[in-house]
Design a protein around this motif. Structure first.
Motif, PDB file in Angstrom:
ATOM      1  N   HIS A  64       8.892  -9.749  -0.326  1.00  0.00           N
ATOM      2  CA  HIS A  64       9.636  -8.479  -0.289  1.00  0.00           C
ATOM      3  C   HIS A  64      10.547  -8.425   0.936  1.00  0.00           C
ATOM      4  CE1 HIS A  64      10.601  -4.385  -1.300  1.00  0.00           C
ATOM      5  NE2 HIS A  64      10.244  -3.956  -0.117  1.00  0.00           N
ATOM      6  N   HIS A  66      14.725  -6.720   2.249  1.00  0.00           N
ATOM      7  CA  HIS A  66      16.057  -6.175   1.968  1.00  0.00           C
ATOM      8  C   HIS A  66      16.934  -6.830   3.015  1.00  0.00           C
ATOM      9  CE1 HIS A  66      13.848  -3.290  -0.409  1.00  0.00           C
ATOM     10  NE2 HIS A  66      13.146  -2.969   0.662  1.00  0.00           N
ATOM     11  N   HIS A 230       9.300  -0.652  -5.464  1.00  0.00           N
ATOM     12  CA  HIS A 230       8.402  -0.099  -4.451  1.00  0.00           C
ATOM     13  C   HIS A 230       7.407   0.827  -5.148  1.00  0.00           C
ATOM     14  CE1 HIS A 230      12.098  -0.791  -1.947  1.00  0.00           C
ATOM     15  NE2 HIS A 230      11.217  -1.200  -1.078  1.00  0.00           N
ATOM     16  N   HIS A 267       4.358  -2.820  -1.238  1.00  0.00           N
ATOM     17  CA  HIS A 267       3.571  -1.882  -0.419  1.00  0.00           C
ATOM     18  C   HIS A 267       2.200  -1.557  -1.012  1.00  0.00           C
ATOM     19  CE1 HIS A 267       6.858  -1.633   2.287  1.00  0.00           C
ATOM     20  NE2 HIS A 267       7.677  -1.168   1.356  1.00  0.00           N
ATOM     21  N   ASP A 318       9.533  -7.127   4.542  1.00  0.00           N
ATOM     22  CA  ASP A 318      10.305  -5.923   4.248  1.00  0.00           C
ATOM     23  C   ASP A 318      11.624  -5.979   5.031  1.00  0.00           C
ATOM     24  OD1 ASP A 318      11.026  -3.587   3.002  1.00  0.00           O
ATOM     25  OD2 ASP A 318       9.440  -2.359   3.869  1.00  0.00           O
TER      26      ASP A 318
HETATM   27 ZN   LIG Z   1      11.166  -2.313   0.835  1.00  0.00          ZN
END
Ligand SMILES: [Zn+2]
Length: 447
Positions: A64, A66, A230, A267, A318
């Motif tokens: 995961h 971004h 998410h 998450h 993340d």
């Molecule tokens: Zn995220």
């Protein structure tokens, strides 16, 4: 490509089915694949990589990220905010991004991952302002040489419809689905050893409609690709689900087709017992992001319970706006420590956390060709030098997360050496840093 011979590894942590740890063994790679493992392998013209002082592991897998957020690290207004407040601070900044910002910040995030031992990463890109496209990140990954699973994310409910993001950052649902089809057809490679696999990934249940969640799942299954979003990140997230949908996130996911071995959720901090059971029965994967969960005060994900229930679990750094670091081996150490905070010192061993960071992540991403050192698997291999100061005095160098380096010495992806002696071989690191800092300055000045 010339064969490579990783010679005389101090330990090889194979992450194979038998959990073998091999002492003073060699590994040969040929055509992107591990072709031989054993003591004293013959050179036969191979390029030799000396692993005398190294613990050798499969390349780490990041489930995961971004990547675009590496341009918004440590933004003052977001440093101490909870999830929703943090997003509202950053949305106006992201709305100014264009293709150059997405490409450069992806390069930075991918470089940081590679230097921390990551050979395969997914990415979740859910906003496309000013002509940005998913391939801005795909090109960055191809240049660095990382194995890449970009996901075509999306947001469709803007502020005027009661959503969180500003209207300028959302797209129409038909445009989203059409672009998903475009990028899948152009870039997704289902073959073994694939360097690029595309997924679909509406941002979260609070930024797209029920219909888009359902249609994205139908499209993904039609195309045979994976799905990501998410889920159950914090208490606000659970409260939103109950107020808007009248159910918990697990139920919402199940109702819309968002469970199964082709799905992984980021998450999952707040999953309850029934939801853990649902994930176990359906083999739905989890991307555990311990640093981000700490940074945003979201809580401690029930990773011990997920592992015990047989749920596939991988790690995610993340985005850099909520971590702000993107170091995957550090994330593995944090995962190990965080379970111990509530469950005691025996809640997670260094070896188990490293297994989650490698094999676990590969399983979450549906890659049974990666994540372990075994003949026939892809040659994604990290070499960790344990002769340095941080490991001096260690009685068990193979317990890498207890007293090991936070950067890799060498990294092979598909048999290609993309990190040598702690430096990337594929890009000019200083130039990338300079470009990134210039873009960050420009964004700050425009506020
Ligand atoms: Zn995220």
């Amino acid at each position: 490509m010339t064969d490579k011979l990783i010679r005389n590894a101090r330990y090889i942590l194979t992450m194979d089915d038998a959990h073998r740890e091999l002492k003073e063994f060699d590994i040969r790679t040929r055509d992107g694949v591990i072709s031989e493992i054993g003591p004293d392998l013959a050179e036969n013209g191979a390029e030799v990589i000396d692993a005398t002082n190294c613990v050798v592991t499969p390349g780490l897998v990041n489930t995961h990220h971004h990547l675009y957020q590496s341009l918004t690290r440590a933004v003052p207004g977001g440093q101490d905010a909870l999830l929703f407040g943090w997003l509202k601070t950053l949305y106006p900044i992201w709305a100014r991004f264009g293709p150059e910002e997405f490409f450069t910040s992806a390069q930075v995030g991918l470089a940081e991952l590679a230097l921390s031992g990551c050979s395969l990463t997914s990415d979740h890109l859910y906003l496309y302002p000013n002509g940005a496209r998913l391939e801005d990140t795909i090109h960055a990954a191809a240049e660095i040489g990382l194995r890449f699973h970009p996901t075509r994310g999306a947001m469709s409910i803007g502020e005027s419809d009661g959503g969180l993001p500003p209207d300028a950052l959302v797209e129409s649902e038909s445009a989203i689905l059409n672009d998903c089809i475009r990028v899948i057809d152009a870039f997704h490679d289902p073959a073994e050893g694939a360097m690029c696999r595309v997924g679909v990934a509406p941002c979260s249940p609070f930024s797209v409609s029920r219909e888009l969640m359902r249609d994205a799942a139908i499209l993904a299954r039609d195309k045979g690709i994976m799905m990501h979003t998410h889920l159950a990140e914090n208490d606000e997230d659970i409260a939103y689900s109950q107020a808007q949908f009248g159910c918990r996130p697990g139920q919402y996911a199940e109702d819309l087709g968002w469970t199964g071995a082709d799905v992984w959720h980021a998450h999952c901090v707040k999953l309850d017992e029934q939801e853990i059971d649902l994930f176990s029965r359906t083999q739905t994967g989890v991307a555990h992001c311990p640093c981000s969960n700490c940074r945003l005060g979201s809580g401690i994900a029930p990773v011990r319970a997920l592992q015990d229930a047989g749920v596939p679990v991988g790690l995610g750094v993340d985005g850099s706006a909520s971590n702000d670091s993107g170091n995957l081996i550090a994330e593995a150490r944090q995962a190990m420590l965080l379970q111990r905070v509530t469950r005691g010192a025996d809640a997670m061993s260094a070896r188990e956390a490293l297994r989650i960071a490698t094999r676990g992540g590969a399983e979450v991403l549906g890659r049974d060709d990666c994540g372990q050192i075994a003949v026939g698997k892809r040659a994604d291999i990290a070499l960790w030098d344990v002769s340095g100061i941080e490991s001096a005095g260690s009685w068990d160098p193979a317990a890498l997360l207890l007293a090991g380096p936070m950067q890799v010495r060498h990294l092979l992806v598909e048999g290609r050496q993309i990190v040598r002696d702690g430096q990337l071989t594929t890009i000019d690191q200083d130039a990338v840093v300079a470009t990134q800092n210039r873009l960050a300055r420009q964004l700050a000045e425009a506020l």
